[in-house]
Scaffold this active site. Structure first.
Site, mmCIF file in Angstrom:
data_model
loop_
_atom_site.group_PDB
_atom_site.id
_atom_site.type_symbol
_atom_site.label_atom_id
_atom_site.label_comp_id
_atom_site.label_asym_id
_atom_site.label_seq_id
_atom_site.Cartn_x
_atom_site.Cartn_y
_atom_site.Cartn_z
ATOM 1 N NE ARG A 334 52.084 -35.021 20.175
ATOM 2 C CZ ARG A 334 51.870 -35.851 19.153
ATOM 3 N NH1 ARG A 334 50.937 -35.586 18.254
ATOM 4 N NH2 ARG A 334 52.570 -36.957 19.008
ATOM 5 C CD GLU A 736 47.475 -37.914 22.699
ATOM 6 O OE1 GLU A 736 48.136 -38.585 21.877
ATOM 7 O OE2 GLU A 736 47.973 -37.041 23.417
HETATM 8 N N1 MTE Z 1 40.396 -42.934 27.417
HETATM 9 C C1 MTE Z 1 40.047 -43.249 28.688
HETATM 10 N N2 MTE Z 1 38.867 -43.875 28.899
HETATM 11 N N3 MTE Z 1 40.852 -42.929 29.749
HETATM 12 C C2 MTE Z 1 42.053 -42.278 29.553
HETATM 13 O O1 MTE Z 1 42.766 -41.989 30.518
HETATM 14 N N4 MTE Z 1 43.620 -41.270 27.930
HETATM 15 C C3 MTE Z 1 43.781 -40.668 26.611
HETATM 16 C C4 MTE Z 1 43.223 -41.580 25.531
HETATM 17 N N5 MTE Z 1 41.905 -42.032 25.884
HETATM 18 C C5 MTE Z 1 42.442 -41.929 28.223
HETATM 19 C C6 MTE Z 1 41.568 -42.314 27.171
HETATM 20 C C7 MTE Z 1 45.160 -40.351 26.283
HETATM 21 S S1 MTE Z 1 45.820 -38.920 26.877
HETATM 22 C C8 MTE Z 1 45.922 -41.156 25.486
HETATM 23 S S2 MTE Z 1 47.475 -40.728 25.031
HETATM 24 C C9 MTE Z 1 45.412 -42.439 24.987
HETATM 25 O O2 MTE Z 1 44.086 -42.712 25.442
HETATM 26 C C10 MTE Z 1 46.340 -43.546 25.451
HETATM 27 O O3 MTE Z 1 45.887 -44.799 25.115
HETATM 28 P P1 MTE Z 1 46.066 -45.444 23.657
HETATM 29 O O4 MTE Z 1 47.402 -45.030 23.150
HETATM 30 O O5 MTE Z 1 45.978 -46.893 23.925
HETATM 31 O O6 MTE Z 1 44.958 -44.908 22.821
HETATM 32 N N1 HPA Z 2 52.981 -37.584 23.446
HETATM 33 C C1 HPA Z 2 52.991 -38.020 24.700
HETATM 34 N N2 HPA Z 2 54.089 -38.179 25.395
HETATM 35 C C2 HPA Z 2 55.253 -37.869 24.806
HETATM 36 C C3 HPA Z 2 55.300 -37.423 23.506
HETATM 37 C C4 HPA Z 2 54.109 -37.262 22.784
HETATM 38 O O1 HPA Z 2 54.096 -36.860 21.613
HETATM 39 N N3 HPA Z 2 56.596 -37.185 23.190
HETATM 40 C C5 HPA Z 2 57.291 -37.501 24.284
HETATM 41 N N4 HPA Z 2 56.500 -37.914 25.271
HETATM 42 MO MO1 MOS Z 3 48.307 -38.915 26.366
HETATM 43 S S1 MOS Z 3 48.421 -36.905 26.783
HETATM 44 O O1 MOS Z 3 49.747 -38.819 25.366
HETATM 45 O O2 MOS Z 3 48.852 -39.537 27.839
#
Ligand code: MTE
Ligand code: HPA
Ligand code: MOS
Length: 828
Positions: A334, A736
């Site tokens: 990534r 993210e």
């Molecule tokens: N928001 C909150 N409040 N708490 C969390 O742990 N994790 C982040 C983001 N936002 C997180 C957050 C991360 S690393 C990811 S990958 C995404 O939420 C995962 O959730 P989603 O795919 O439903 O957005």
């Molecule tokens: N994001 C988070 N987790 C993962 C990914 C990614 O792009 N690819 C494989 N595991």
């Molecule tokens: Mo988020 S770093 O893909 O849990």
């Protein structure tokens, strides 16, 4: 982080009317009231069963050593101790690694980092378990033969010590293009790691069940993987283990894979003792044991024209992977795929190294390598602008991806949904960037101590797991006889509002208010073989799967209604809790009851697999992302040049969440991501001693942002857009991407430091995190360089010039390998 906003308050007011049409409405988080009242049940709050025991971990005191002897008798005889377990007690595989099997649950005969769990104490109480585990400090318990320690990416690189082979992506003729360009730049840069600092630490509670089976409550983003590693460890089939997670108090990537060790130890003890066992890591232990965001050391080089447009670029990104692979391969991939950020690079060479070090095994953290890939590009563009004495904004604009031209990424995916230019225009207007830049110059000219800086930075972030098969999800929807609805899906709730969004999707599909739909705990016995809730794909994947399940039920109900009342099934409408068919209107529960009596199935599964994604891991090319999310920010800071203290005075953010399912939740994600990313680049500093001991392992020494760090003026808006791809209601993932927005904060600090030497044509050598110490170092370097410049006798080969100095046309060092990186950005 789901802070109340104007949008929230505005939308909450007309919630009653809009609840049915819940898509696009700022409904509160499904657990908001429970979060603030303290009633939300986290894993440690689950009422303990009678006979519950508590575990604690005995940690390694060496970063790299052979275990010469392990004598656990003193630990066994400590007060309250029921059992002490080590690697030899594991019946199946001693591994909790997600990809490679190189992550021992308990150390075998060698320890690979300081903090590695060596044994587990099981005691009557949490406190007694911790006291006994602390005996790991005694030489009488564990004796070590120390081995060579490698701590930094630079050391690992010098020893060619990697957890995975280097990744290398090249396109065109970067070396030739750099050499032939009118201007060149070379430099190195450092960025630190980041602790996830979820408010709820790692925790698991394992309950043995009949006939060799186990229920594991785990605070995890990845219940299916917890099920799998526990089963492997016990040498059981997967069907013997159920993993459940109602919610996490934050995960941020730190519970994508690294919840496994805790789930495994709790389950191992529960199996051997046949009693429920809970393992909750103390904050310091959590810091010492688990991996963080990968820190990185970069070397870069670029050739560019008079406008700052990049003609050729190369970068090497050396990531600190830690002692094992964990998810580092995907993180590095990534990073490679985000070096371009929002910019077209015709000729480019990108290398990413996963350096093997005797430190915690670094893992997922919001952005997952994307921030580490894009940051160096933004730093490089800033340096280019300063060399050319241009506004960094204009250099950025000169490099933007085009629309219909200059639109293919280095990894071969065409950027088809580019909105960065109009988004930028809107933000520059609303933030008044140009006028404020001019005003700042005036302010700085008359302010000797306080200096202000301003910066703009854009984000383009690829959405999808970069491992294609992970892009799948399942859901289960039950409609009960009374018309109430239960939805279960493979995603996990960590505060991001996933359950709220999925419930909104189901409510919308069946035409009922959100209050009719309940989302339940994630449970591997309900939906099998799920992916981690990660890569921001939670609502894209699980929303679609739940929509499919609800749609199946709606179609069955519509067919029944048409059969009983006449008309076409397609003409049956579900709206405001009512069903309209052939001129007849009846309440939703009435049709549901009719369906039950007619023996129509009232529950359904749903499945979704993201289309279009593919990836060739050998050539690092393909179509890894279904689409891109965009955003941009303008940040203004004031820096005290005597103390290195600074403050973010204003931030303007415009972020693309597509057609938002829930604007309040999305704005909360943008705000949270922004502040969290700002912490990474400014106050959060991880510090290991030379023996590999992490010294910053508590909030006393590791500073995350506080509420007072929120700028007084924080203007966060969602960009009016819809996803070009048919995602759930054309929304976009939002979890993210906003973490990259506060690059603008770091760059604004650089800008303020640069204001101390306005005549200089090089960038401040500011490392990240920009702690006051780093800021003072950079200020001092600027002053030294300025005094050199102003000395009449200063020759061209002045030793005080930074080593990697590259000048303009005819620079003979262009194309040559940069020198060993210094610990700061030495670009000139
Ligand atoms: N928001 C909150 N409040 N708490 C969390 O742990 N994790 C982040 C983001 N936002 C997180 C957050 C991360 S690393 C990811 S990958 C995404 O939420 C995962 O959730 P989603 O795919 O439903 O957005
Ligand atoms: N994001 C988070 N987790 C993962 C990914 C990614 O792009 N690819 C494989 N595991
Ligand atoms: Mo988020 S770093 O893909 O849990």
């Amino acid at each position: 982080m789901n802070k109340q906003t104007d949008a929230f308050i505005h939308h909450a007011a007309d919630r009653a009317e809009s609840e049915t049409a819940s898509i696009g409405t700022s409904l509160p988080h499904e657990s908001a009231a429970l979060h603030v009242s303290g009633e939300a049940t986290y894993t440690d709050d689950i009422p303990e069963l009678q006979g519950t025991l508590h575990a604690a971990l005995g940690l390694s005191r060496h970063a790299h050593a052979r275990i010469a002897s392990l004598d656990l008798s003193a630990v066994r005889s400590a007060p309250g101790v029921i059992a002490v377990l080590s690697a030899t007690d594991i019946p199946g595989e001693n591994n909790c690694g997600p990809v490679l099997h190189d992550d021992p649950i308990l150390a075998d005969d060698e320890v690979l980092y300081l903090g590695q769990p060596v044994f587990a104490v099981i005691a009557e109480s949490h406190e007694l378990a911790r006291r006994a585990a602390a005996l790991a400090k005694s030489d009488d318990v564990v004796r070590y033969d120390p081995l060579d320690v490698v701590l930094t990416p630079a050391e690992a690189k010098a020893k060619k010590q990697f957890v995975l082979p280097p990744l290398h992506l090249t396109r065109g003729e970067p070396a030739a293009k750099i050499a032939a360009a009118p201007h060149q730049i070379q430099g190195s840069f450092d960025v630190g790691g980041q602790e996830q600092f979820y408010l709820e630490g790692q925790v698991a509670y394992a309950v043995p069940k009949e006939m060799d089976s186990m229920l594991v409550y785990s605070s995890t983003q990845h219940p299916s993987e917890m099920q799998q590693v526990v089963a492997h460890m016990l040498d059981w089939p997967a069907h013997s283990v159920v993993c459940e997670c109602r919610r996490m108090g934050g995960g941020f990537g730190g519970k994508e894979s690294q919840s496994a060790l805790f789930a495994c130890v709790a389950a191992l003890a529960a199996k051997l003792l046949q009693r429920p066992v809970k393992l909750r890591a103390d904050r310091d232990d959590d810091f010492m044991i688990t991996g963080k965001r990968h820190d990185a050391v970069y070397e870069y080089e670029a050739g560019f024209d008079d406008t700052g447009r990049i003609l050729g670029a190369r970068v090497e990104i050396a990531l600190r992977a830690g002692y094992s692979a964990d998810l580092s391969g995907a993180v590095a991939t990534r990073a490679v795929c985000h070096f371009d950020n929002a910019y077209y690079l015709s000729d480019v060479d990108i290398v990413a190294l996963c350096c093997k070090t005797n430190t915690q095994s670094n893992t997922a953290f919001r952005g997952f390598g994307g921030p580490q890939g894009a940051l160096v590009m933004e730093v490089m563009l800033d340096s280019i602008a300063r060399q050319l004495k241009l506004d960094p904004l204009d250099v950025r604009l000169a490099n933007y991806y085009g629309v219909g031209e200059r639109d293919v990424t280095p990894y071969g995916q065409r950027v088809e949904d580019n909105v960065i230019a109009p988004l930028t225009d809107e933000l520059l207007a609303s933030s008044d960037y140009r006028a404020r830049r001019a005003a700042l110059a005036v302010y700085n000219a008359t302010s000797p101590v306080l200096k202000r800086g301003i910066a703009f930075s854009p984000v383009k972030f690829g959405i999808s797991f970069n491992v294609p098969f992970l892009n799948q999800a399942g859901a289960l929807v039950h409609v009960y006889k009374d018309g109430s609805i239960l939805v279960n899906h493979g995603g996990t709730e960590m505060g991001q509002g996933l359950n709220t969004k999925v419930a909104q999707v189901v409510a919308n599909e069946l035409g009922v208010p959100l209050s009719r739909v309940r989302a339940t705990a994630t449970d591997t016995s309900k939906v099998a073989n799920t992916s981690a809730t990660a890569a921001s794909t939670g609502s894209d994947l699980n929303g679609k799967a739940a929509e499919a399940a609800a749609r199946t039920i709606r179609e069955r109900l519509a067919a029944l209604a048409a059969r009983e009342l006449g008309g076409e099934p397609d003409a049956v409408q579900f709206k405001d809790s009512m069903v309209h068919a052939n001129g007849v209107t009846m309440p939703f529960p009435q049709l549901v009851n009719m369906a039950y009596l007619a023996r129509v199935q009232l529950w359904s599964d749903g499945f979704y697999a993201t289309p279009k994604v593919h990836w060739d891991a050998k050539t690092l090319t393909g179509h890894p992302f279904y689409y891109f999310a965009y955003g941009a920010a303008v940040s203004e800071v004031v820096v005290d040049t005597l103390t290195g203290e600074w403050k973010l005075v204003r931030a303007d953010v415009l972020h693309d969440a597509g057609q938002s399912i829930n604007p309040a939740i999305d704005i909360g994600q943008v705000e949270g991501g922004f502040i969290q990313g700002m912490g990474w680049l400014t106050t959060e500093e991880l510090w290991w001693n030379r023996d590999g001991r992490l010294m910053t392992h508590a909030p006393s020494t590791y500073k995350i942002p506080a509420v007072s760090d929120t700028p007084a003026a924080f203007h966060v808006q969602l960009y009016r857009n819809e996803n070009a791809e048919p995602t759930v209601f054309r929304s976009k993932a939002v979890g993210e991407p906003p973490l990259l927005l506060p690059f603008s904060v770091f760059l604004a600090i650089r800008d303020a430091i640069a204001a101390t030497a306005p005549q200089a044509n090089h960038a401040p050598p500011l490392r990240a995190p920009a702690t006051p110490e780093a800021i003072l170092d950079a200020l001092e370097a600027m002053q030294q360089a300025a005094s050199v410049v102003s000395m009449p006798a200063a020759g061209s080969s002045d030793p005080k010039e930074p080593e990697t100095a590259a000048t303009s046309v005819g620079n003979t060092t262009a194309g040559a390998a940069p020198k060993t990186p210094a610990s700061v950005d030495t670009a000139t």
